[in-house]
Scaffold this motif. Structure first.
Motif, short mmCIF file in Angstrom:
data_model
loop_
_atom_site.label_atom_id
_atom_site.label_comp_id
_atom_site.label_asym_id
_atom_site.label_seq_id
_atom_site.Cartn_x
_atom_site.Cartn_y
_atom_site.Cartn_z
N THR A 121 0.77 -1.12 -0.20
CA THR A 121 -0.01 0.10 0.16
C THR A 121 0.87 1.35 0.03
N ARG A 122 2.15 1.11 0.18
CA ARG A 122 2.94 2.29 0.15
C ARG A 122 4.36 1.86 -0.53
N PRO A 123 4.08 1.91 -1.81
CA PRO A 123 5.13 1.67 -2.77
C PRO A 123 6.27 2.63 -2.84
N GLU A 124 6.06 3.75 -2.46
CA GLU A 124 7.14 4.82 -2.57
C GLU A 124 8.31 4.61 -1.25
N VAL A 125 7.89 3.54 -0.46
CA VAL A 125 8.78 3.56 0.87
C VAL A 125 10.25 3.06 0.39
N ALA A 126 9.95 1.92 -0.72
CA ALA A 126 11.17 1.15 -1.06
C ALA A 126 12.23 2.04 -1.62
N GLY A 127 12.08 3.25 -2.18
CA GLY A 127 13.07 4.06 -2.88
C GLY A 127 13.76 5.17 -1.43
N SER A 128 12.93 5.07 -0.53
CA SER A 128 13.48 6.03 0.51
C SER A 128 14.40 5.36 1.33
N PHE A 129 14.72 3.95 1.36
CA PHE A 129 15.58 3.31 1.91
C PHE A 129 16.77 3.12 0.72
N GLU A 130 16.63 2.69 -0.36
CA GLU A 130 17.88 2.80 -1.25
C GLU A 130 18.98 3.46 -1.10
N GLY A 131 20.00 3.05 -0.96
CA GLY A 131 21.22 3.66 -0.90
C GLY A 131 21.70 3.88 0.36
N ARG A 132 20.68 3.82 1.42
CA ARG A 132 21.32 4.19 2.78
C ARG A 132 22.32 3.22 3.38
N ARG A 133 23.06 3.46 3.77
CA ARG A 133 24.26 2.71 4.64
C ARG A 133 24.50 3.27 5.73
#
Length: 135
Positions: A121-133
């Motif tokens: 229901t929140r597909p935009e969330v995945a992009g907010s994690f990408e690249g976080r280290r």
């Protein structure tokens, strides 16, 4: 031959217990050639997402998951309808919670396999994690 449609849309994640997330993450990326999607250390929990293929599933390595078996996390179109269908066939839920992408229900099969189904229901969330280290 069984003509029923597949009950799930796709396997998105292998939610995998790890005794040492950093060491496992390094092995999956440096030795196996996986792509690190993110490595998050928050609220006392470490989670690293590794892409070993161009498509799903991602391997999620985590230090807070008990046991040795991974949880197979499947996406479904309609979580309440899926759970209602399962219950009509004698299934009893083990745990319901939210993951960043949406509502989720996790359970064990009688043979001990661990499965979760979730509705994105929140597909935009995945992009907010990408690249976080974080580690």
């Amino acid at each position: 031959m069984d003509e029923r449609p597949a009950p799930f849309e796709q396997l998105d994640f292998l939610y995998t217990p790890s005794h040492d997330v950093t060491a496992d993450m390094t092995y999956f990326t440096d030795v196996l050639g996986g792509r690190l999607v993110f490595a998050i250390d928050a609220m006392g929990t470490k989670v690293a997402a590794i892409a070993l293929t161009e498509e799903s599933p991602q391997v999620l390595l985590t230090d807070h998951l008990e046991g040795e078996r991974p949880i197979l996390v499947y996406r479904v179109a309609d979580l309440p309808a899926t759970l209602t269908s399962f219950e009509a066939h004698g299934w009893e839920p083990e745990r319901t919670f939210d993951i960043p992408q949406g509502p989720c229900c996790s359970f064990r099969t009688p043979g001990g396999h661990r499965i979760a189904v979730y509705q994105r229901t929140r597909p935009e969330v995945a992009g907010s994690f990408e690249g976080r280290r974080d580690f």
